[in-house]
Scaffold this motif. Structure first.
Motif, PDB file in Angstrom:
ATOM      1  N   PHE A  25      -5.474   0.555  -8.185  1.00 48.45           N
ATOM      2  CA  PHE A  25      -6.174   0.782  -6.922  1.00 48.45           C
ATOM      3  C   PHE A  25      -7.283  -0.245  -6.718  1.00 48.45           C
ATOM      4  N   TRP A  60      -5.995   5.530   4.200  1.00 43.76           N
ATOM      5  CA  TRP A  60      -4.992   6.584   4.008  1.00 43.76           C
ATOM      6  C   TRP A  60      -4.665   6.744   2.527  1.00 43.76           C
ATOM      7  N   TRP A  61      -4.547   5.638   1.810  1.00 45.14           N
ATOM      8  CA  TRP A  61      -4.291   5.674   0.370  1.00 45.14           C
ATOM      9  C   TRP A  61      -5.481   6.285  -0.374  1.00 45.14           C
ATOM     10  N   TRP A  62      -6.696   5.824  -0.047  1.00 50.76           N
ATOM     11  CA  TRP A  62      -7.871   6.292  -0.779  1.00 50.76           C
ATOM     12  C   TRP A  62      -8.121   7.782  -0.574  1.00 50.76           C
ATOM     13  N   GLU A 113       2.437   1.568  -3.502  1.00 48.28           N
ATOM     14  CA  GLU A 113       1.469   1.924  -4.545  1.00 48.28           C
ATOM     15  C   GLU A 113       0.950   3.350  -4.365  1.00 48.28           C
ATOM     16  N   ARG A 114       0.756   3.758  -3.133  1.00 47.33           N
ATOM     17  CA  ARG A 114       0.295   5.132  -2.886  1.00 47.33           C
ATOM     18  C   ARG A 114       1.332   6.134  -3.370  1.00 47.33           C
ATOM     19  N   ILE A 150       0.833  -1.207   0.000  1.00 42.88           N
ATOM     20  CA  ILE A 150       0.000   0.000   0.000  1.00 42.88           C
ATOM     21  C   ILE A 150       0.866   1.256   0.000  1.00 42.88           C
ATOM     22  N   ILE A 151       1.884   1.275   0.853  1.00 40.58           N
ATOM     23  CA  ILE A 151       2.766   2.437   0.916  1.00 40.58           C
ATOM     24  C   ILE A 151       3.447   2.673  -0.426  1.00 40.58           C
TER      25      ILE A 151
END
Length: 327
Positions: A85, A155-157, A52-53, A49-50
């Motif tokens: 995503f 957090w990503w979204w 990809e974000r 996630i980190i």
């Protein structure tokens, strides 16, 4: 000096080995595969996630966002990032089902099937204490894994929500962020535990849990908009939408008169003279039923509360059933 004397190093070594004792040691020893799998999923998922974000934000900033609106960005770039995503969100959405089938269902059924429960009962451990350790260990794994991944995915979204195609009421976002992801994981896990306590056969419990949990997750999609009352706003027909609809999710659409009377959105569409038809009925407004972005937290906590309430009831059933039935 006696041959049985131990050096300080040996004492420390033995002390280190004995930090986990009794039921704590048994839980880690018995469920070490699940423990390792959850730790690996949490670590790898968090790092992914980190990564990809950061990659997504770099690509968007390189394309001129947020100075440019998402509509002005290159369509191929936006589509590629959106697919990335949604692809991760799809895998994250499988977590509650995986927890129910592979952690919840065999938790008690495997012990009954292999005689472990009967063996533990012969030791100086009460049945209730053994059950509390089993449930606490399993549900603790679920809470930590879903808590970390759900928080990071949210957090990503929030950083890219104006670019991705999924709105906040879609299962892609709503079900995969806190607190709903954690509550779904707890519910499917307790459902699997309850089925396992009744079936007492691991494979049977896993199969029943899979189909039951999958059906439940599908049904949940149809009740998301029933968690609260949608708001309604009217604005001039074919006019600009008011600012209150920014980031809103439309639930239903009508057309209406100045007095507040509403008609279906298809009224007068097939008429030979639509404008004359609307004038005859006095239709001057577009009317939306919608959920505002500020309602997201309320809807999520309502859903989480219902799921946690169901989990508590299932746990009560498991405790009652396990204490009454023969091991």
């Amino acid at each position: 000096m006696s041959v049985f004397a131990r050096t300080p190093v040996q004492e420390a070594s033995f002390g280190g080995r004995r930090r986990l004792r009794g039921l704590a040691w048994l839980m880690v020893r018995q469920h070490r595969a699940a423990l390792i799998a959850c730790a690996a999923a949490t670590l790898i998922g968090a790092l992914w996630i980190i990564h990809e974000r950061a990659t997504m934000l770099d690509a968007l900033h390189g394309a001129g966002w947020p100075a440019k609106s998402s509509e002005d960005l290159d369509g191929a770039t936006v589509q590629r990032l959106d697919n990335s995503f949604n692809g991760f969100a799809r895998y994250l959405g499988y977590l509650p089902l995986v927890f129910g089938v592979f952690i919840g269902a065999p938790l008690l059924s495997a012990d009954h099937e292999h005689g472990t429960a009967r063996l533990v009962a012969t030791q100086s451990v009460s049945r209730l204490r053994w059950l509390a350790w089993k449930l606490g260990f399993a549900l603790g794994l679920v809470v930590v894994t879903t808590g970390v991944l759900g928080a990071l995915f949210g957090w990503w979204w929030r950083a890219v929500r104006h670019v991705v195609s999924s709105n906040w009421l879609d299962g892609t976002v709503f079900d995969n962020t806190l607190p709903v992801l954690m509550a779904l994981g707890l519910f499917t896990t307790t459902l699997g535990i309850a089925i396992g306590a009744l079936a007492r056969r691991a494979v049977t419990a896993m199969a029943v849990t899979f189909f039951t949990s999958a059906a439940f997750l599908l049904v949940c999609d149809h009740f998301r908009t029933r968690l609260a009352t949608p708001r309604r706003v009217a604005f001039p027909f074919e006019g600009a939408q008011p600012a209150v609809l920014n980031d809103a999710v439309q639930v239903d659409q009508w057309i209406g008169t100045a007095s507040g009377k509403v008609y279906g959105w298809g009224t007068c569409v097939s008429d030979a003279a639509p404008e004359a038809c609307r004038a005859r009925l006095g239709i001057v407004n577009s009317v939306w039923d919608y959920f505002g972005y500020d309602q997201m937290a309320t809807l999520q906590w309502t859903a989480a509360g219902l799921l946690l309430g169901g989990s508590v009831l299932l746990m009560a059933l498991v405790v009652w059933r396990t204490r009454r039935q023969a091991l």
